[in-house]
Design a protein around this motif. Structure first.
Motif, PDB file in Angstrom:
ATOM      1  N   ALA A  15      15.165  37.574  71.388  1.00  0.00           N
ATOM      2  CA  ALA A  15      14.261  37.929  70.282  1.00  0.00           C
ATOM      3  C   ALA A  15      13.580  39.267  70.543  1.00  0.00           C
ATOM      4  O   ALA A  15      13.458  40.103  69.632  1.00  0.00           O
ATOM      5  N   ARG A  16      13.158  39.484  71.777  1.00  0.00           N
ATOM      6  CA  ARG A  16      12.497  40.761  72.121  1.00  0.00           C
ATOM      7  C   ARG A  16      13.470  41.931  72.028  1.00  0.00           C
ATOM      8  O   ARG A  16      13.116  43.013  71.557  1.00  0.00           O
ATOM      9  N   GLU A  19      13.973  42.705  68.431  1.00  0.00           N
ATOM     10  CA  GLU A  19      12.777  43.395  67.938  1.00  0.00           C
ATOM     11  C   GLU A  19      12.822  44.873  68.338  1.00  0.00           C
ATOM     12  O   GLU A  19      12.558  45.763  67.527  1.00  0.00           O
ATOM     13  N   THR A  20      13.186  45.129  69.581  1.00  0.00           N
ATOM     14  CA  THR A  20      13.302  46.503  70.070  1.00  0.00           C
ATOM     15  C   THR A  20      14.394  47.251  69.306  1.00  0.00           C
ATOM     16  O   THR A  20      14.191  48.385  68.866  1.00  0.00           O
ATOM     17  N   ASN A  22      15.637  46.628  66.339  1.00  0.00           N
ATOM     18  CA  ASN A  22      15.218  46.861  64.954  1.00  0.00           C
ATOM     19  C   ASN A  22      14.231  48.014  64.862  1.00  0.00           C
ATOM     20  O   ASN A  22      14.304  48.824  63.940  1.00  0.00           O
ATOM     21  N   GLY A  23      13.306  48.084  65.806  1.00  0.00           N
ATOM     22  CA  GLY A  23      12.341  49.175  65.818  1.00  0.00           C
ATOM     23  C   GLY A  23      13.010  50.526  66.033  1.00  0.00           C
ATOM     24  O   GLY A  23      12.682  51.512  65.363  1.00  0.00           O
TER      25      GLY A  23
END
Length: 79
Positions: A15-16, A19-20, A22-23
């Motif tokens: 998940a992290r 998230e990274t 996607n950012g």
């Protein structure tokens, strides 16, 4: 460490990483292909540190097989 704990850690890390990714993608920092390459090379480097060059090559073959087979989740351990 129990399988449940490992699965929870794996899910949290995945998940992290998403998230990274996607950012980075949204911010036009890196294209998706370069983000994926960086993540795969990180995995290959970890595999090489723990299992040597042959182990890293096997890990990459396992990853390629999983992708080719269209597995829904590539977050599991590979032999």
């Amino acid at each position: 460490m129990t399988d449940t704990t490992q699965n929870e850690i794996r899910a949290h890390l995945a998940a992290r990483l998403m998230e990274t990714a996607n950012g980075l993608s949204r911010g036009d920092v890196l294209p998706e292909a370069e983000i994926a390459t960086a993540f795969v090379m990180t995995g290959a480097t970890i595999a090489a540190c723990h299992n040597g060059a042959v182990g890293a090559a096997e890990w990459l073959r396992d990853l390629a097989d999983a992708i080719e087979q269209g597995e829904k989740s590539l977050n599991g351990p590979m032999q």
